[in-house]
Scaffold this active site. Structure first.
Site, short mmCIF file in Angstrom:
data_model
loop_
_atom_site.label_atom_id
_atom_site.label_comp_id
_atom_site.label_asym_id
_atom_site.label_seq_id
_atom_site.Cartn_x
_atom_site.Cartn_y
_atom_site.Cartn_z
N HIS A 174 5.93 -29.19 56.54
CA HIS A 174 5.17 -30.31 55.98
C HIS A 174 6.07 -31.00 54.96
O HIS A 174 6.36 -30.44 53.90
CB HIS A 174 3.88 -29.78 55.32
CG HIS A 174 2.98 -29.10 56.31
ND1 HIS A 174 2.32 -27.93 56.04
CD2 HIS A 174 2.67 -29.44 57.59
CE1 HIS A 174 1.62 -27.58 57.12
NE2 HIS A 174 1.81 -28.48 58.06
N GLU A 177 5.87 -31.24 51.12
CA GLU A 177 5.92 -29.99 50.35
C GLU A 177 7.37 -29.73 49.92
O GLU A 177 8.01 -28.74 50.32
CB GLU A 177 5.33 -28.85 51.17
CG GLU A 177 3.84 -29.10 51.44
CD GLU A 177 3.24 -28.22 52.52
OE1 GLU A 177 2.09 -28.50 52.93
OE2 GLU A 177 3.89 -27.26 52.96
N HIS A 267 5.75 -22.98 52.13
CA HIS A 267 4.91 -24.17 52.01
C HIS A 267 4.52 -24.40 50.54
O HIS A 267 4.83 -23.58 49.67
CB HIS A 267 3.61 -23.98 52.81
CG HIS A 267 3.81 -24.03 54.29
ND1 HIS A 267 3.44 -25.10 55.05
CD2 HIS A 267 4.33 -23.11 55.15
CE1 HIS A 267 3.74 -24.87 56.32
NE2 HIS A 267 4.28 -23.66 56.40
N GLU A 343 3.04 -19.68 49.90
CA GLU A 343 2.55 -20.95 49.33
C GLU A 343 2.81 -20.99 47.84
O GLU A 343 2.58 -20.02 47.12
CB GLU A 343 1.02 -21.07 49.54
CG GLU A 343 0.59 -21.10 50.99
CD GLU A 343 0.67 -22.48 51.63
OE1 GLU A 343 1.00 -23.45 50.91
OE2 GLU A 343 0.41 -22.58 52.84
ZN ZN Z 1 2.28 -26.73 54.36
#
Ligand code: ZN
Length: 383
Positions: A174, A177, A267, A343
């Site tokens: 993504h 990010e 992420h 994350e």
């Molecule tokens: Zn992500």
């Protein structure tokens, strides 16, 4: 007479539209990804010279993909494009308002604002060049993005020794990010430092396969979530389309060629103000062995890095409910290996907030470095 503030987003990773501007304030709107409705990332420059105070309003903030992520969020800003700090930000349920008062004369009469500290393409190329210059690392192009950019894989260690554990770390599927690529910069710098005892011990046991940027087109285009064809790459892993998601197609082929003993997919989460990891408990092939490996890895990271914690994260999947289109689930199932989605926050770490910078490139890099120590703790048990 003072001129209106000029806004510029026509650069690598730039994204914003101007609704209206006057001498001290600008109304802006978020721009969706080029081929999908996802909308969250912004990055722009404001030519404010010679003003000291400038105020901004993102008028369509409530239409963003993760609108509730604006609660408790503060915009990042920079006076020189290098050092990023947070500025006072308010969200009223519709409009995101923020302002910056310069402490002194601006070096270039320009202020930079973004959703998170950008990781520009130029910096990405410099990261690859540092790796390629090392005697025990190399950079390989494994494919091309939709727009034709190289899909670069950094290999560090002795890849010809089959006893070495195959450790994969991917980042930035993504593109908004950016913290994920700052993480990679920290990890790669440590792995290239031959004098670091952790690196020495790791390279005795493992070879690293690192994709610092899984979504180069989205990164350069200023997308938040998708590639140039509008695909969310972290929903393509069970059946990647060679035309529409060649980024996943090419890296997945390489994974199958090389094999995998540990996979980390890095992420950043828009809402959750914590660093956390998600495992593969929903996979059909999930076993006690993987459960124990997940615990060992995460517990060691809790002990090694005060930013990492296990209390706040995603809800655990029910058995069999894992989404095999997501990278970590697919890799975990395919290779029966430890596979985690890591994350970090966009906002701050609520357990240890930094009023000036919030979650920052330095903290992401630090997490990248300490994560390698957890890899070392677990290396012998990965197979
Ligand atoms: Zn992500």
């Amino acid at each position: 007479m003072a001129r209106t503030i000029a806004i510029d987003a026509d650069f690598d990773g730039g994204s914003i539209a101007v609704v209206g501007a006057d001498e001290v304030s600008v109304d802006l709107s978020l721009v969706p990804d080029n081929a999908s409705e996802h909308m969250q990332w912004f990055s722009f420059r404001a030519h404010v010279k010679p003003r000291k105070r400038a105020a901004f309003r993102i008028t369509n903030a409530s239409e963003a993909t993760y609108a509730n992520a604006w609660e408790g969020y503060r915009v990042v800003a920079s006076e020189d494009g290098e050092t990023w700090f947070r500025v006072p930000t308010e969200y009223d349920g519709e409009v995101l308002s923020f302002e910056h008062v310069s402490r002194g004369p601006l070096p270039h009469g320009v202020l930079h604002f973004a959703y998170f500290a950008p990781y520009p393409w130029e910096r990405h190329v410099a990261l690859l060049e540092r790796a390629d210059a090392s005697t025990f690392a190399r950079v390989e192009t494994v494919g091309q993005s939709v727009d034709g950019r190289p899909m670069s894989l950094v290999v560090i260690g002795d890849e010809d020794d089959d006893d070495k554990r195959r450790v994969w770390i991917n980042a930035r599927q993504h593109p908004g990010e950016t913290g994920a690529e700052w993480f990679m910069e920290g990890a790669i710098a440590r792995l290239l430092d031959a004098s670091d005892p952790v690196t020495q011990a790791l390279l005795e046991k493992a070879c690293f396969f690192l994709v610092p940027n899984m979504n180069p087109d989205g990164s350069v285009r200023g997308n938040h979530r998708t590639n140039a064809a509008g695909r969310d790459l972290n929903r393509q892993w069970d059946a990647p389309d060679e035309e529409e998601s060649p980024e996943v197609f090419s890296v997945r082929e390489k994974l199958q060629e090389i094999g995998c003993d540990l996979f980390l997919d890095v992420h950043a989460d828009e809402q959750n103000p914590y660093v956390f990891a998600a495992g593969c408990e929903g996979n059909p092939g999930y076993t006690d062995r993987i459960d124990e490996l997940e615990d060992a890895f995460m517990d060691s990271l809790v002990a090694l890095d005060t930013d990492f914690q296990r209390e706040y994260g995603y809800d655990r999947d029910d058995p069999g409910d894992g989404d095999l289109s997501a990278a970590a689930n697919w890799v975990g199932e395919e290779f029966d290996c430890l596979s985690l989605t890591l994350e970090m926050p966009f906002k701050d770490n609520a357990n240890d907030p930094d009023p000036e910078k919030g979650w920052s490139p330095d903290r992401a890099k630090h997490l990248g470095r300490t994560t390698l120590e957890s890899v070392l703790v677990c290396a012998d048990t990965l197979r």
